[in-house]
Design a protein around this motif. Structure first.
Motif, PDB file in Angstrom:
ATOM      1  N   GLY A 107      25.349  84.443  57.239  1.00 30.54           N
ATOM      2  CA  GLY A 107      25.541  84.243  55.816  1.00 30.54           C
ATOM      3  C   GLY A 107      25.478  82.786  55.396  1.00 30.54           C
ATOM      4  O   GLY A 107      25.085  82.468  54.272  1.00 30.54           O
ATOM      5  N   SER A 108      25.877  81.881  56.298  1.00 26.61           N
ATOM      6  CA  SER A 108      25.802  80.457  55.976  1.00 26.61           C
ATOM      7  C   SER A 108      24.357  80.015  55.840  1.00 26.61           C
ATOM      8  O   SER A 108      24.031  79.198  54.962  1.00 26.61           O
ATOM      9  N   TRP A 109      23.479  80.563  56.678  1.00 21.72           N
ATOM     10  CA  TRP A 109      22.051  80.227  56.555  1.00 21.72           C
ATOM     11  C   TRP A 109      21.442  80.859  55.315  1.00 21.72           C
ATOM     12  O   TRP A 109      20.564  80.268  54.684  1.00 21.72           O
ATOM     13  N   ARG A 110      21.899  82.044  54.933  1.00 25.84           N
ATOM     14  CA  ARG A 110      21.402  82.636  53.688  1.00 25.84           C
ATOM     15  C   ARG A 110      21.794  81.777  52.498  1.00 25.84           C
ATOM     16  O   ARG A 110      20.985  81.534  51.596  1.00 25.84           O
ATOM     17  N   ALA A 111      23.042  81.299  52.490  1.00 31.25           N
ATOM     18  CA  ALA A 111      23.490  80.438  51.391  1.00 31.25           C
ATOM     19  C   ALA A 111      22.710  79.139  51.359  1.00 31.25           C
ATOM     20  O   ALA A 111      22.344  78.642  50.279  1.00 31.25           O
ATOM     21  N   LEU A 112      22.427  78.572  52.534  1.00 29.30           N
ATOM     22  CA  LEU A 112      21.677  77.319  52.586  1.00 29.30           C
ATOM     23  C   LEU A 112      20.247  77.522  52.128  1.00 29.30           C
ATOM     24  O   LEU A 112      19.691  76.680  51.398  1.00 29.30           O
TER      25      LEU A 112
ATOM     26  N   LYS B  13      26.016  68.634  47.538  1.00 30.36           N
ATOM     27  CA  LYS B  13      25.134  69.346  46.619  1.00 30.36           C
ATOM     28  C   LYS B  13      25.020  70.834  46.921  1.00 30.36           C
ATOM     29  O   LYS B  13      24.570  71.602  46.069  1.00 30.36           O
ATOM     30  N   ALA B  14      25.362  71.250  48.126  1.00 34.95           N
ATOM     31  CA  ALA B  14      25.175  72.637  48.550  1.00 34.95           C
ATOM     32  C   ALA B  14      26.458  73.438  48.348  1.00 34.95           C
ATOM     33  O   ALA B  14      27.549  72.875  48.253  1.00 34.95           O
ATOM     34  N   PRO B  15      26.355  74.758  48.315  1.00 34.53           N
ATOM     35  CA  PRO B  15      27.576  75.581  48.186  1.00 34.53           C
ATOM     36  C   PRO B  15      28.440  75.484  49.438  1.00 34.53           C
ATOM     37  O   PRO B  15      27.918  75.240  50.545  1.00 34.53           O
ATOM     38  N   PRO B  16      29.743  75.676  49.311  1.00 28.42           N
ATOM     39  CA  PRO B  16      30.631  75.580  50.477  1.00 28.42           C
ATOM     40  C   PRO B  16      30.230  76.507  51.620  1.00 28.42           C
ATOM     41  O   PRO B  16      30.407  76.166  52.790  1.00 28.42           O
ATOM     42  N   GLU B  17      29.678  77.668  51.287  1.00 32.20           N
ATOM     43  CA  GLU B  17      29.297  78.637  52.317  1.00 32.20           C
ATOM     44  C   GLU B  17      28.191  78.104  53.230  1.00 32.20           C
ATOM     45  O   GLU B  17      28.002  78.620  54.335  1.00 32.20           O
ATOM     46  N   ALA B  18      27.458  77.099  52.777  1.00 37.81           N
ATOM     47  CA  ALA B  18      26.339  76.562  53.555  1.00 37.81           C
ATOM     48  C   ALA B  18      26.749  75.426  54.487  1.00 37.81           C
ATOM     49  O   ALA B  18      25.930  74.951  55.267  1.00 37.81           O
TER      50      ALA B  18
END
Length: 208
Positions: free
Chosen positions: A57-62, A153-158
């Motif tokens: 999921g972290s790669w999906r968010a990134l 700049k990226a979401p925390p999940e990334a």
């Protein structure tokens, strides 16, 4: 308005910065940073998995973030792709951007979760946000600071995926002299926490 300023304006308007401190100058020194990078390199080598399914999921968010960056900057640039070493430093990227161009190297684009095209989209975001807008050099220190720039700049999940994609590969490159033969989608939350505790000021890892 120059192309670089237009890109900066687009990034700032689409991706407001969140809190993530710069490293403490007294801690961010070459010897301890290289020693820590070697620990990251060893942890990467010791994990036989190509994908940690719990971290996908972290790669999906990134990737979602990288696509949004691509869509924000694409109207300003003629983006081309090649298999040559294109830039020797951030100044070269900036010079090309000011001509309205960006060339992306497509070598070593085999990725466990992303297509080659998606991997290149992430490279576009990486070249523009830290290397062009913040002039981060191609070095261990520069790439670690690039990780900081992109976390903001990226979401925390990334964040964990970013630690592997930027910090992890830079650690391997500058501690061994080469990039790894295979990219892996594995995360290192304990090492990230140790890095933040050792190199950031107290409370510097908070992300609003």
């Amino acid at each position: 308005m120059t192309v670089l300023n237009a890109l900066r304006e687009r990034i700032e308007s689409h991706f407001p910065s969140t809190a993530y401190a710069d490293p403490s100058p007294h801690a961010f020194q070459p010897a301890p940073l290289l020693a820590f990078a070697t620990r990251v390199t060893n942890a990467y080598a010791a994990d036989a998995r190509l994908v940690d399914t719990d971290a996908a999921g972290s790669w999906r968010a990134l990737l979602t973030h990288a696509i949004e960056v691509y869509e924000a900057v694409r109207p300003c640039l003629d983006i081309t792709y090649s298999t040559r070493t294109v830039y020797s430093g951030p100044e070269d990227i900036v010079a090309d951007l000011e001509r309205g161009r960006l060339e992306i190297n497509t070598e070593h684009c085999e990725h466990p979760l992303w297509t080659p095209e998606e991997n290149c989209i992430f490279r576009i975001a990486h070249d523009i946000i830290p290397h062009a807008l913040h002039l981060r050099p191609f070095s261990l220190e520069g790439e670690v600071l690039a990780f900081h720039d992109h976390v903001r700049k990226a979401p925390p999940e990334a964040r964990l995926a970013l630690f592997t994609e930027i910090f992890g590969y830079a650690a391997i490159r500058y501690s061994t002299g080469v990039y790894p033969e295979a990219q892996k989608c594995i995360v290192f939350p304990e090492l990230l926490a140790e890095y933040e505790a050792a190199f950031l000021p107290p409370g510097g890892s908070a992300q609003a």
